[in-house]
Design an enzyme around this catalytic site. Structure first.
Site, PDB file in Angstrom:
ATOM      1  N   ASP A 192      27.158  34.179 -27.401  1.00 49.92           N
ATOM      2  CA  ASP A 192      26.318  35.159 -26.700  1.00 49.92           C
ATOM      3  C   ASP A 192      26.881  36.508 -27.137  1.00 49.92           C
ATOM      4  O   ASP A 192      27.969  36.896 -26.696  1.00 49.92           O
ATOM      5  CB  ASP A 192      26.431  34.980 -25.180  1.00 49.92           C
ATOM      6  CG  ASP A 192      25.548  35.965 -24.431  1.00 49.92           C
ATOM      7  OD1 ASP A 192      25.453  37.127 -24.877  1.00 49.92           O
ATOM      8  OD2 ASP A 192      24.946  35.581 -23.418  1.00 49.92           O
ATOM      9  N   HIS A 193      26.181  37.188 -28.034  1.00 47.19           N
ATOM     10  CA  HIS A 193      26.836  38.352 -28.658  1.00 47.19           C
ATOM     11  C   HIS A 193      27.119  39.472 -27.663  1.00 47.19           C
ATOM     12  O   HIS A 193      27.956  40.328 -27.925  1.00 47.19           O
ATOM     13  CB  HIS A 193      26.048  38.838 -29.889  1.00 47.19           C
ATOM     14  CG  HIS A 193      24.840  39.657 -29.579  1.00 47.19           C
ATOM     15  ND1 HIS A 193      23.665  39.115 -29.151  1.00 47.19           N
ATOM     16  CD2 HIS A 193      24.627  40.993 -29.650  1.00 47.19           C
ATOM     17  CE1 HIS A 193      22.776  40.086 -28.968  1.00 47.19           C
ATOM     18  NE2 HIS A 193      23.330  41.231 -29.266  1.00 47.19           N
ATOM     19  N   HIS A 255      22.267  36.919 -21.846  1.00 51.49           N
ATOM     20  CA  HIS A 255      23.056  38.160 -21.853  1.00 51.49           C
ATOM     21  C   HIS A 255      23.192  38.772 -20.452  1.00 51.49           C
ATOM     22  O   HIS A 255      24.286  39.131 -20.017  1.00 51.49           O
ATOM     23  CB  HIS A 255      22.424  39.216 -22.769  1.00 51.49           C
ATOM     24  CG  HIS A 255      22.105  38.722 -24.154  1.00 51.49           C
ATOM     25  ND1 HIS A 255      22.942  37.901 -24.863  1.00 51.49           N
ATOM     26  CD2 HIS A 255      21.022  38.937 -24.962  1.00 51.49           C
ATOM     27  CE1 HIS A 255      22.407  37.644 -26.049  1.00 51.49           C
ATOM     28  NE2 HIS A 255      21.241  38.260 -26.132  1.00 51.49           N
TER      29      HIS A 255
HETATM   30  C1  BG6 Z   1      19.098  39.118 -29.074  1.00 53.70           C
HETATM   31  C2  BG6 Z   1      17.646  38.945 -28.758  1.00 53.70           C
HETATM   32  O1  BG6 Z   1      19.859  38.109 -28.471  1.00 53.70           O
HETATM   33  O2  BG6 Z   1      19.527  40.381 -28.573  1.00 53.70           O
HETATM   34  C3  BG6 Z   1      16.829  40.069 -29.342  1.00 53.70           C
HETATM   35  O3  BG6 Z   1      17.200  37.708 -29.302  1.00 53.70           O
HETATM   36  C4  BG6 Z   1      17.359  41.409 -28.905  1.00 53.70           C
HETATM   37  O4  BG6 Z   1      15.463  39.961 -28.948  1.00 53.70           O
HETATM   38  C5  BG6 Z   1      18.855  41.490 -29.162  1.00 53.70           C
HETATM   39  O5  BG6 Z   1      16.693  42.406 -29.649  1.00 53.70           O
HETATM   40  C6  BG6 Z   1      19.432  42.754 -28.549  1.00 53.70           C
HETATM   41  O6  BG6 Z   1      20.762  42.879 -28.930  1.00 53.70           O
HETATM   42  P1  BG6 Z   1      21.432  44.306 -29.034  1.00 53.70           P
HETATM   43  O7  BG6 Z   1      22.859  44.008 -29.334  1.00 53.70           O
HETATM   44  O8  BG6 Z   1      20.718  45.025 -30.125  1.00 53.70           O
HETATM   45  O9  BG6 Z   1      21.220  44.945 -27.708  1.00 53.70           O
END
Ligand code: BG6
Ligand code: NDP
Length: 504
Positions: A192-193, A255
């Protein structure tokens, strides 16, 4: 008024490099080329990996090692000008044409892994990164075990799984059962980044490292908590995936609820992954699960219409013209536990909003009696203290406190204590995938979602999705470039609250 606070920007610690062979399924995919190789390269540059590592890239494509290495050098080109270093790094990379459904290919892969273990003296440590379409996650795990690709000499075996982890509780459980038939829970790293972002990782320190904060981290002092993960971008070229997911599955279930869990959890006995996970699960499981009426009252969905000179969601390439997919979701979470009692956590995430921002705003209660209102001068009204944790695009912490205005007489005003990470330091902050890869190398599951957390999050989200799947929305209901549907403002207004951002 803004007061700059001196920043605690310490040097990064150094460490002993990990020995490992990586097997990367989806080795020429978009994620691998854009995010994974640069992350591995940065770990190499910083010494978390050195001579004792190799990576086998895998997909159906037929590539030579040289062709693959050329792609690696291209993929890391923005990270270095040092050609010799890039070439040395790429020399650790090997290509194997592999179809995930072909069992013979796994047997061959096992042999290659054994050879690379020997050549690079990796102690038999193996990391399997599955960067494929989710329908392949289970079959890869099963074949890795059944076809003998796992290390058996005492080295570690770690399985890394990309998102999405299921599309509801039932499918997530099915996937988890497949994975755990081959790997133990403590060998599985669910990416989960958002858990690799600096501010998310700072939450436990801000809370448990500061008694002045943790002492008031409860319903007695906190009026409400607001989490906003807003994007300016629309669906882009991902309609095929996104139209079957929507904001609720794409951003809220994973997230947002992960962030909620770090904010809501009780203090773990120590900062180790097993203890932290136990407390996060407790928090997630104490969220009140709504019935259909509860969902209607406490959740809001939206879909963007045209605006800012850009098309409506339904007119985006690949999106059906009658799509009822949600591109925005907001909700009010209530916890059935003593810490949070009636303090609501408001969450929202959407595409095509006014700005790109990830932030957590914690509004504290005002004094029970405002003694200054009884003074001889006309003071400004005391405002709630607000602690803001900035996730994106700036990393920082701000705190609004009331103080005296320096004018003659007793006038109050609110000032903003702010720590914003300097641009120089921000440039050094490891990107989420680099942090997460680092923790995988170290075997630290702190910033990965455990199965129990994923399960609790799906159980919470499922009734919302179910109601939305079976009722007709009135879409589109917010303009591109706005902050979402009006109903999301009304959700807070019913409690006498309002979104702190961007209004204050
Ligand atoms: C991803 C989603 O997990 O997170 C995307 O699949 C989204 O739809 C992205 O755009 C957002 O990540 P960040 O780090 O750009 O806020
Ligand atoms: P891509 O479609 O770009 O890549 C998919 C890869 O799978 C390709 O390398 C393809 O190569 C390979 N592949 C397809 N079928 C097979 C097969 N039968 N056997 C072996 N390999 C196969 O996907 P992404 O890189 O975008 O996504 C990968 C994962 O990461 C997904 O789970 C996605 O949800 C997740 N993710 C991606 C993000 C991104 O920004 N891209 C962001 C967050 C998550 P070939 O055709 O040669 O076999």
């Amino acid at each position: 008024m803004s007061i700059e606070i001196i920043k605690g920007e310490n040097d990064m610690p150094t460490e002993i490099p990990t020995r490992a062979t990586f097997m990367l399924f989806g080795g020429t995919g978009d994620l691998a080329l854009r995010k994974l190789y640069p992350a591995i390269f940065n770990l190499y540059k910083k010494g978390s990996l050195s001579t004792h590592f190799a990576l086998v890239g895998l997909s159906r494509k037929a590539l030579t090692d040289e062709e693959f290495r050329a792609k690696i050098i291209e993929s890391i080109s923005s990270e270095t000008d040092d050609k010799a270093q890039a070439e040395e790094f790429a020399s650790h990379f090997y290509w194997k044409s592999h179809d995930v459904t072909n069992t013979d290919h796994y047997k061959e892969l096992g042999k290659i892994a054994d050879e690379l273990d020997q050549k690079y003296e990796t102690d038999g440590n193996r990391i399997f990164y599955v960067s494929l379409a989710p329908r392949f996650f289970g079959i890869v795990a099963k074949n890795l075990k059944e076809q003998g690709v796992l290390s058996t000499n005492g080295g570690f075996n770690r399985l890394v799984i990309e998102k999405p982890f299921g599309r509801d509780y039932a499918s997530a459980k099915e996937l988890n059962d497949e994975l755990t038939s081959a790997f133990n829970e403590n060998q599985i790293y669910r990416i989960d980044h958002y858990l690799g972002k600096e501010t998310t990782q700072a939450i436990p320190v801000i809370r448990f490292g500061n008694p002045i904060i943790e002492a008031i981290w409860n319903q007695n002092y906190i009026k409400d908590v607001q989490i906003t993960l807003a994007e300016k971008l629309g669906v882009e070229d991902r309609a095929g995936y996104y139209d079957t997911a929507g904001a609720l599955r794409d951003m809220i279930q994973n997230h947002t609820l992960q962030i909620v869990s770090y904010l809501a959890m009780d203090e773990p006995n120590s900062f180790v992954d097993t203890e932290i996970r136990r407390e996060k699960v407790k928090a997630l499981e104490s969220m009140e699960i709504y019935d259909a009426d509860g969902v209607k009252q406490n959740f809001v969905r939206g879909q963007y219409g045209a605006g800012d000179g850009t098309p409506a969601y339904r007119d985006e390439p690949g999106v059906p013209h009658d799509s009822n997919n949600n591109t925005y979701a907001a909700g009010k979470i209530v916890f059935n536990n003593p810490r949070w009692g009636k303090t609501p956590f408001y969450i929202r995430s959407g595409k095509k909003l006014a700005t790109k921002t990830g932030r957590i705003d914690i509004e504290f209660k005002k004094p029970i009696v405002d003694i200054f209102a009884k003074g001889t001068h006309q003071p400004a009204e005391l405002k709630s203290n607000v602690l803001t944790l900035l996730i994106d695009p700036k990393i920082g912490i701000t705190l609004e406190i009331n103080t005296k205005n320096s004018a003659q007489g007793m006038h109050t005003e609110t000032v903003d204590l702010s720590y914003l990470q300097s641009d120089a330091r921000a440039a050094e902050v490891p990107l989420p995938y680099e942090r997460l890869f680092h923790d995988i190398l170290k075997g630290d599951g702190t910033y990965f979602a455990s199965w129990a957390e994923v399960a609790a999050a799906w159980k919470y989200v499922d009734p919302v999705q179910k109601l939305w799947d079976t009722t007709q929305p009135d879409f589109p209901n917010y303009e591109s470039g706005s902050m979402g549907p009006k109903a999301a403002d009304e959700l807070l207004a019913r409690d006498g609250n309002s979104w702190y951002f961007p209004n204050k």
